[in-house]
Enzyme design. Structure first.
Site, mmCIF file in Angstrom:
data_model
loop_
_atom_site.group_PDB
_atom_site.id
_atom_site.type_symbol
_atom_site.label_atom_id
_atom_site.label_comp_id
_atom_site.label_asym_id
_atom_site.label_seq_id
_atom_site.Cartn_x
_atom_site.Cartn_y
_atom_site.Cartn_z
ATOM 1 N N ARG A 1 68.079 41.961 49.660
ATOM 2 C CA ARG A 1 66.867 42.699 50.029
ATOM 3 C C ARG A 1 65.683 41.748 50.212
ATOM 4 N NH1 ARG A 1 65.830 48.071 47.081
ATOM 5 N NH2 ARG A 1 63.673 48.584 47.455
ATOM 6 N N CYS B 1 55.650 44.914 41.598
ATOM 7 C CA CYS B 1 55.798 43.971 42.701
ATOM 8 C C CYS B 1 54.864 42.767 42.553
ATOM 9 C CB CYS B 1 55.462 44.724 43.983
ATOM 10 S SG CYS B 1 55.378 43.673 45.404
ATOM 11 N N GLY C 1 61.562 45.564 39.077
ATOM 12 C CA GLY C 1 61.529 45.385 40.516
ATOM 13 C C GLY C 1 62.905 44.981 41.012
#
Ligand code: IMP
Length: 520
Positions: A439, A344, A425
């Site tokens: 998302r 992330c 990711g």
């Protein structure tokens, strides 16, 4: 009498969550910033219980969930997680109908039943079968024989598969249908392994049981060696996580899907989740990077309105207000984590996110008030992190730890003699192009300028999920033994925290030695 309670001398140093975190307010703390104090214990690690209830209708036997990521959880991973007592969340970076099939695969999985066995046809030559065994490196040589409609015609025994018979057809060598022992799939009942075990005991020398349907089509195959292995595994402490119909449990993630006008596409969401429910999904995760948002809240409300009893997970948030919001919208369990994930870059790109232990604590008080469960999502790199996370949450969600496993999607890649699997990711550019942009609040349009919030990476291949989970579970049980906690509720009650400095962190890992073998 010997002191079994912690002395008052300890209390200024080793503090309970409600004292420790407020006293450290203003500083975001993560796993390595703290350590847990030991407590008097009469609990052996092996006697600890790890079951955890996430919603009225959702209980796991171990508190571990695999992430809804396209390099982590599809049906193979979800099956392995459920067999170990945990849960897999099937990701949504695939067409909706494929997600439905992935869920069906988990729900229809019969442990020990090979549902697509290697078959041969009556017209093949024995030479072809020999070639196939050599080419595919099969370690077995007995094959069911089926016609072009899938109907069972017989069984080709291993002792006829020899070069001297290469020019003979399978039909000349097979054991005919009438002589082949089979069982109807309906007779397998709720416990196919016990049924098959009984069959093998009754039929001396038979090692393969063919399963057929009402039309005598081949449905699957059960082998004696699998039955024996599974019967042994059954003595394991943690049972598979199953629904009331004895099927493995499975979760699926969805996003707050929007239509062409940018509005929440309620019909599409309802339709899709309706399909998942029909296939037996046990929990839906409304999974986005920013859960304290109207889109996620509205999605949860729509789902709660339509599916009263369906367990719903929603997230991600890192604040008490985020938890209260999603709880009020109807979520049963809330994912906590913004920025801790190993792939992330949210904190770097957006400057946003909270170190995980502080985030969990801030959320935990709201969770108690609203009677919802917290799931600690991301940043877990070792079993000790899980123990710490479980002092403030009901389960952990892991991506990176499982991405190198055989059961994760994707192939093993060899680089300079080492083996790896891809791990990316869901906010990486490649994953967003493949569909996960919603998302992160972006449109799926590669031409558009978006800032990725994740990286594409590799994880070293690490064998089976069973192996990885055995290590993690062993660590969790050790932690509980040190705290004298016989179950996860007691772990939450007994946890006492203290901060760690950089020197303390160095002390915590192997140091001043030449390591011959790593600890994992
Ligand atoms: P890990 O277990 O530390 O590898 O973290 C996995 C978690 O990171 C997932 O469950 C998600 O919550 C989160 N995540 C997945 N993809 C991304 C991304 O691209 N950016 C930020 N977080 C992500």
């Amino acid at each position: 009498m010997a002191a079994t309670r912690n002395s008052d001398f300890d209390s200024p140093f080793y503090q309970p969550a409600d004292k420790f975190f407020p006293e450290n307010h203003g500083t975001g703390l993560t796993f390595d910033d703290i350590t847990l104090a030991t407590m008097y214990s009469d609990i052996l690690p092996r006697d600890t219980q790890l079951d955890t209830r996430l919603a009225k209708k959702l209980q796991l036997n171990i508190p571990v969930i695999s992430s809804d990521m396209d390099t982590v959880t599809e049906s193979r991973m979800a099956i392995a997680m459920a067999l170990n007592g945990g849960l897999g969340l099937i990701h949504y970076n695939i067409p909706e109908r494929e997600q439905l099939s992935e869920v069906s695969r988990v729900k229809n999985h019969v442990h020990g039943l090979i549902q697509e066995p290697i078959k041969v046809s009556p017209d093949q030559f024995i030479g072809d079968v020999l070639g196939m065994i050599e080419h595919k490196k099969f370690g077995f040589s007995t094959f069911p024989v089926v016609d072009d409609k899938g109907k069972l015609v017989g069984l080709l025994p291993g002792h006829v598969i020899k070069p001297r018979y290469a020019q003979r057809k399978v039909t000349e060598a097979l054991q005919p249908r009438a002589q082949v022992q089979t069982i109807n799939v309906k007779e397998l009942g709720k416990d196919p392994i016990s049924r098959a075990d009984k069959f093998f005991t009754e039929h001396l020398g038979i090692h393969k049981l063919l399963v057929v349907d009402d039309k005598d089509k081949l449905y699957g195959l059960i082998t004696l060696s699998d039955v024996e292995r599974i019967t042994q595994e059954r003595r394991a402490q943690f049972k598979p996580a199953r629904d009331e119909r004895f099927r493995l449990i499975c979760g699926a993630a969805v996003s707050a899907t929007r239509n062409a006008f940018g509005e929440l596409d309620r019909d599409r969401i309802l339709n899709h989740v309706g399909g998942l429910v029909e296939r037996g999904v046990d929990v839906i995760a409304v999974s986005t990077a920013h859960g304290h948002s109207k889109g996620v809240g509205d999605t949860v409300k729509v789902l709660r309105g339509a599916f009263k009893d369906l367990p719903i997970i929603a997230g991600n948030v890192t604040s008490a207000s985020g938890v209260e919001y999603l709880a009020d919208c109807g979520a049963d369990a809330i994912k906590i984590g913004q920025g801790p994930g190993s792939i992330c870059t949210t904190r770097i790109v957006a400057g946003v996110g909270i170190p995980q232990m502080t985030a969990l604590y801030a959320c935990s008080r709201a969770a108690k008030k609203k009677k919802v469960s917290l799931l600690s999502d991301g940043g877990i790199t070792k079993s000790g992190d899980i123990v710490k996370a479980l002092t403030l949450s009901k389960a952990v969600i892991c991506g990176g730890i499982f991405a190198g496993c055989n059961e994760a999607p994707g192939d093993v890649i060899e680089i300079s003699g080492k083996f790896y699997k891809q791990y990316r990711g869901m906010g990486s550019l490649a994953a967003m192009k493949a569909g996960s942009a919603a998302r992160y609040g972006h449109e799926k349009n590669p031409a558009q300028k978006v800032a990725p919030e994740g990286v594409e990476a590799l994880k070293e291949a690490c064998g089976s999920v069973d192996r990885v989970l055995a290590q993690l579970i062993g660590g969790i049980q050790s932690g509980m033994g040190y705290l004298g906690a016989k179950n996860l509720e007691q772990l939450r009650e007994k946890a006492r925290y203290i901060r760690v400095t950089a020197a303390g962190m160095r002390e915590a890992a192997p140091h001043d030695v030449v390591e011959l073998k790593t600890g994992n």
